[in-house]
Design a protein around this motif. Structure first.
Motif, PDB file in Angstrom:
ATOM      1  N   UNK A 175       0.848  -1.322  -0.002  1.00  0.00           N
ATOM      2  CA  UNK A 175       0.026  -0.116  -0.127  1.00  0.00           C
ATOM      3  C   UNK A 175       0.758   1.385   0.038  1.00  0.00           C
ATOM      4  N   UNK A 176       0.361   2.356  -0.739  1.00  0.00           N
ATOM      5  CA  UNK A 176       1.064   3.725  -0.786  1.00  0.00           C
ATOM      6  C   UNK A 176      -0.003   4.526  -0.535  1.00  0.00           C
ATOM      7  N   UNK A 177       0.281   5.495   0.475  1.00  0.00           N
ATOM      8  CA  UNK A 177      -0.417   6.832   0.582  1.00  0.00           C
ATOM      9  C   UNK A 177       0.326   8.128   0.187  1.00  0.00           C
ATOM     10  N   UNK A 178      -0.319   8.787  -0.552  1.00  0.00           N
ATOM     11  CA  UNK A 178       0.508  10.130  -0.910  1.00  0.00           C
ATOM     12  C   UNK A 178      -0.417  11.099  -1.446  1.00  0.00           C
ATOM     13  N   UNK A 179       0.187  12.246  -1.744  1.00  0.00           N
ATOM     14  CA  UNK A 179      -0.560  13.518  -2.188  1.00  0.00           C
ATOM     15  C   UNK A 179       0.111  14.017  -3.478  1.00  0.00           C
ATOM     16  N   UNK A 180      -0.476  14.263  -4.720  1.00  0.00           N
ATOM     17  CA  UNK A 180       0.148  14.685  -5.925  1.00  0.00           C
ATOM     18  C   UNK A 180       0.346  16.228  -5.729  1.00  0.00           C
ATOM     19  N   UNK A 181       0.807  16.619  -6.892  1.00  0.00           N
ATOM     20  CA  UNK A 181       1.275  18.076  -6.996  1.00  0.00           C
ATOM     21  C   UNK A 181       0.058  18.804  -6.770  1.00  0.00           C
ATOM     22  N   UNK A 182      -1.207  18.336  -7.196  1.00  0.00           N
ATOM     23  CA  UNK A 182      -2.269  19.345  -7.265  1.00  0.00           C
ATOM     24  C   UNK A 182      -3.056  19.187  -5.822  1.00  0.00           C
ATOM     25  N   UNK A 183      -2.497  18.439  -5.030  1.00  0.00           N
ATOM     26  CA  UNK A 183      -3.318  18.120  -3.691  1.00  0.00           C
ATOM     27  C   UNK A 183      -4.185  16.942  -3.679  1.00  0.00           C
ATOM     28  N   UNK A 184      -4.369  16.087  -4.876  1.00  0.00           N
ATOM     29  CA  UNK A 184      -5.135  15.181  -4.624  1.00  0.00           C
ATOM     30  C   UNK A 184      -4.592  13.698  -3.863  1.00  0.00           C
ATOM     31  N   UNK A 185      -5.236  13.362  -3.037  1.00  0.00           N
ATOM     32  CA  UNK A 185      -4.745  12.389  -2.193  1.00  0.00           C
ATOM     33  C   UNK A 185      -5.000  11.006  -2.720  1.00  0.00           C
ATOM     34  N   UNK A 186      -4.085  10.118  -2.647  1.00  0.00           N
ATOM     35  CA  UNK A 186      -4.128   8.645  -2.982  1.00  0.00           C
ATOM     36  C   UNK A 186      -4.106   7.513  -1.803  1.00  0.00           C
ATOM     37  N   UNK A 187      -4.843   6.735  -2.071  1.00  0.00           N
ATOM     38  CA  UNK A 187      -4.410   5.702  -0.930  1.00  0.00           C
ATOM     39  C   UNK A 187      -4.530   4.359  -1.828  1.00  0.00           C
ATOM     40  N   UNK A 188      -3.515   3.596  -2.209  1.00  0.00           N
ATOM     41  CA  UNK A 188      -3.554   2.570  -3.302  1.00  0.00           C
ATOM     42  C   UNK A 188      -3.055   1.238  -2.728  1.00  0.00           C
ATOM     43  N   UNK A 189      -3.716   0.220  -3.175  1.00  0.00           N
ATOM     44  CA  UNK A 189      -3.212  -0.883  -2.686  1.00  0.00           C
ATOM     45  C   UNK A 189      -3.028  -1.878  -3.868  1.00  0.00           C
ATOM     46  N   UNK A 190      -2.093  -2.995  -3.760  1.00  0.00           N
ATOM     47  CA  UNK A 190      -1.648  -3.975  -4.644  1.00  0.00           C
ATOM     48  C   UNK A 190      -1.915  -5.268  -4.281  1.00  0.00           C
ATOM     49  N   UNK A 191      -2.781  -6.091  -5.162  1.00  0.00           N
ATOM     50  CA  UNK A 191      -3.029  -7.534  -4.388  1.00  0.00           C
ATOM     51  C   UNK A 191      -1.852  -8.223  -4.300  1.00  0.00           C
ATOM     52  N   UNK A 192      -1.610  -9.144  -3.442  1.00  0.00           N
ATOM     53  CA  UNK A 192      -0.436 -10.144  -3.294  1.00  0.00           C
ATOM     54  C   UNK A 192      -0.392 -10.997  -4.531  1.00  0.00           C
TER      55      UNK A 192
END
Length: 239
Positions: A207-224
């Motif tokens: 999983x990664x949680x980050x904010x991009x240049x435009x202030x959009x927030x992402x919380x993304x997961x990759x299946x095992x």
């Protein structure tokens, strides 16, 4: 060049997030003889910038930028520790502390190139872990890394005496077979020898949680991937 179609978790005009399969290099190595995820993406996109990387055997979530500005912004976010990075892994044995922060500086071994060690002259390295499930011989653990040192989780778990399973550098490197934990295991008639269920370092960037240049927030997961899912399934059934 190997034709692999990497699984895309998210893509927009600025960056692409991939679920990297185990066994594939993130970026080309010094020899450049093997395919890498970056080269595969470069065949499709005009330009691809490396933001961070995963070890060859580690599967999971990885981000590449599509333009120089995004590359600079995301690289800085990783550098400044504003990106939250979570991994899951299978380690040897049962950990006495079910939740802990490991702070131990990491540097490269001066004798063995490419091997990292804990040493006071190293760079600060911080890993949080939490035991999710225990199976006696093995434990399924979640990690959050606050620094991005080479082989960080692998070195820190070796330091605790509970290396990641199948880790050739920091553990015993032995593949995991069902017979090692299933009582009265018998080979099927058409099998001459037992095939390992997991034969690479048991680590997955989940999983990664980050904010991009435009202030959009992402919380993304990759299946095992299949190998780790299969091993967990067998451990749950047989422990």
């Amino acid at each position: 060049m190997v034709k692999v179609s990497p699984e895309i978790i998210l893509e927009n005009e600025h960056f692409i997030v991939i679920n990297k399969p185990p066994g594939l290099l993130s970026i080309p190595d010094r020899e450049g003889k093997e395919a890498s995820l970056k080269e595969i993406l470069q065949q499709k996109y005009e330009q691809i910038f490396t933001v961070h990387r995963l070890d060859r055997e580690t599967s999971g979530i990885i981000v590449f930028a599509k333009d120089a500005e995004t590359h600079k912004f995301l690289s800085q976010a990783f550098e400044e520790r504003t990106v939250e990075k979570y991994y899951v892994g299978l380690v040897a044995g049962t950990l006495p502390d079910k939740q802990k922060t490991i702070e131990a500086p990491i540097t490269e071994n001066t004798v063995k190139r490419g091997v990292m060690i804990i040493h006071k002259r190293g760079k600060p390295a911080i890993t949080d872990y939490k035991v999710l499930e225990e199976f006696g011989k093995f434990s399924f653990v979640q990690f959050q890394i606050h620094t991005g040192r080479t082989h960080q989780i692998r070195v820190h778990m070796q330091y605790l005496g509970h290396p990641l399973v199948c880790d050739e550098i920091y553990g015993d490197g032995l593949p995991v077979k069902i017979s090692s934990f299933k009582r009265n295991y018998k080979l099927s008639k058409n099998e001459e020898e037992e095939r390992p269920i997991l034969a690479r370092t048991g680590l997955h960037a989940q999983r990664l949680r980050f904010t991009d240049m435009n202030g959009n927030q992402y919380d993304l997961e990759a299946e095992m991937p299949k190998d780790m899912r299969a091993l967990l399934q067998q451990l749950r059934k047989n422990s």
